[in-house]
Scaffold this active site. Structure first.
Site, PDB file in Angstrom:
ATOM      1  CG  ASN A   1      18.088 -29.109 -12.791  1.00 23.28           C
ATOM      2  OD1 ASN A   1      17.747 -28.625 -11.721  1.00 23.28           O
ATOM      3  ND2 ASN A   1      18.566 -28.374 -13.780  1.00 23.28           N
TER       4      ASN A   1
ATOM      5  CG  HIS B   1      20.634 -27.464  -7.703  1.00 25.85           C
ATOM      6  ND1 HIS B   1      21.105 -28.365  -8.636  1.00 25.85           N
ATOM      7  CD2 HIS B   1      19.529 -26.907  -8.254  1.00 25.85           C
ATOM      8  CE1 HIS B   1      20.320 -28.339  -9.707  1.00 25.85           C
ATOM      9  NE2 HIS B   1      19.354 -27.445  -9.494  1.00 25.85           N
TER      10      HIS B   1
ATOM     11  CG  HIS C   1      17.926 -25.518 -16.547  1.00 27.48           C
ATOM     12  ND1 HIS C   1      18.830 -25.208 -17.546  1.00 27.48           N
ATOM     13  CD2 HIS C   1      18.502 -25.118 -15.389  1.00 27.48           C
ATOM     14  CE1 HIS C   1      19.907 -24.654 -17.005  1.00 27.48           C
ATOM     15  NE2 HIS C   1      19.727 -24.580 -15.696  1.00 27.48           N
TER      16      HIS C   1
ATOM     17  CG  ASP D   1      15.955 -27.600  -8.398  1.00 23.99           C
ATOM     18  OD1 ASP D   1      15.150 -27.217  -7.519  1.00 23.99           O
ATOM     19  OD2 ASP D   1      16.377 -26.846  -9.292  1.00 23.99           O
TER      20      ASP D   1
HETATM   21 FE   LIG Z   1      17.815 -26.691 -10.794  1.00 25.31          FE
HETATM   22 FE   LIG Z   2      16.975 -23.524 -12.048  1.00 25.07          FE
END
Ligand SMILES: [Fe+2]
Ligand SMILES: [Fe+2]
Length: 270
Positions: A43, A182, A71, A11
């Protein structure tokens, strides 16, 4: 036997993540002789969501394809932009009414074609989605038999769900990369059927942070239970990724290694 290398970047968080991918990502891709690169970009825009502008120089550029996650729709207008972005894959098990595509087939400049699939987990995830196991089965039935190399980004919270997906797909896909937490896990391995797997690739985001965001604000949120503005930290970036070597003739993975480095924006020596 031909062996190709593919770089998967965890990410990418905000501006600091973008800078690190543009520099270190490009360098690693070259150094490790990776003919294809996939990155999770959910992100990439200020820590939440994707915009076409934020992908500038990153994909295309370093990553041939970027994947989404829970997201993916956080930035206003991306639902319109995604339609013309062939390099962006959003979760396949989201509503069929969502714009964009959940999987696609690409040309690998080094050899033949490969498929990229994005899936969302359902355990401890707030986003509504269909069963990722049934969805991926349906996608695999649609991918032509000539496409041997298949890469899955399984964006999920629970390690159990990610391991279940990897074993479910063992022998059917080249690799299953976990994303979303993450935090890189130390379990990169080749499963018995020849599928490479890592529970979570990690992130390209600030090391001295909580998942890429200001640690003091996150702590305050936990302490008070009150909403807080969780600023993205753009310095001291760690670069987490995984590199898979595979045989494009049968799509089997030969090797997987995780990569976790501090970028040049860090005060910490490499
Ligand atoms: Fe993420
Ligand atoms: Fe996520």
């Amino acid at each position: 036997m031909i062996s190709l290398n593919l770089l998967f970047i965890g990410d990418i968080v905000g501006k600091g993540g973008r800078r690190a991918v543009a520099s270190l990502g490009a360098e690693i891709r070259k150094k490790e002789n990776c003919s294809f690169c996939i990155a999770n970009a959910e992100n990439i825009a200020g820590g939440a969501g994707i915009t076409a502008k934020c992908l500038d120089g990153i994909s295309p550029g370093v990553a041939d394809v970027v994947t989404g996650g829970d997201h993916v729709w956080d930035q206003k207008g991306f639902d319109k932009e995604i339609v013309s972005l062939a390099n962006v894959i959003r979760p396949a098990n989201s509503s069929s009414l969502q714009p964009g595509r959940g999987f696609s087939i690409y040309n690998n400049p080094a050899s033949g074609e490969l498929a990229v699939i994005s899936l969302l987990g359902r355990v401890f995830m707030k986003t509504e989605s269909n069963c990722p196991f049934e969805t991926v089965q349906g996608i695999l039935a649609k991918i032509p038999k000539t496409v041997k190399s298949i890469f899955v980004d399984f964006h999920a919270e629970a390690t159990s769900e990610k391991a279940a997906m990897a074993h479910f797909l063992d022998g059917k896909v080249t690799a299953v990369f976990g994303t979303h937490t993450h935090v890189q896990t130390s379990d990169a391995r080749i499963l018995p059927g020849g599928t490479a797997f890592i529970s979570d690739v990690g992130m390209v985001g600030a090391d001295d942070s909580i998942l890429g965001r200001d640690k003091n604000a996150v702590i305050k949120k936990f302490l008070t239970g009150m909403p807080q503005k969780l600023e993205v930290v753009d310095e001291g970036i760690r670069f987490d990724a995984a590199i898979v070597s595979y045989n494009p003739e049968n799509g089997k993975a030969l090797k997987i290694k995780s990569v976790s480095l501090m970028s040049e924006y860090s005060n910490v020596p490499p």
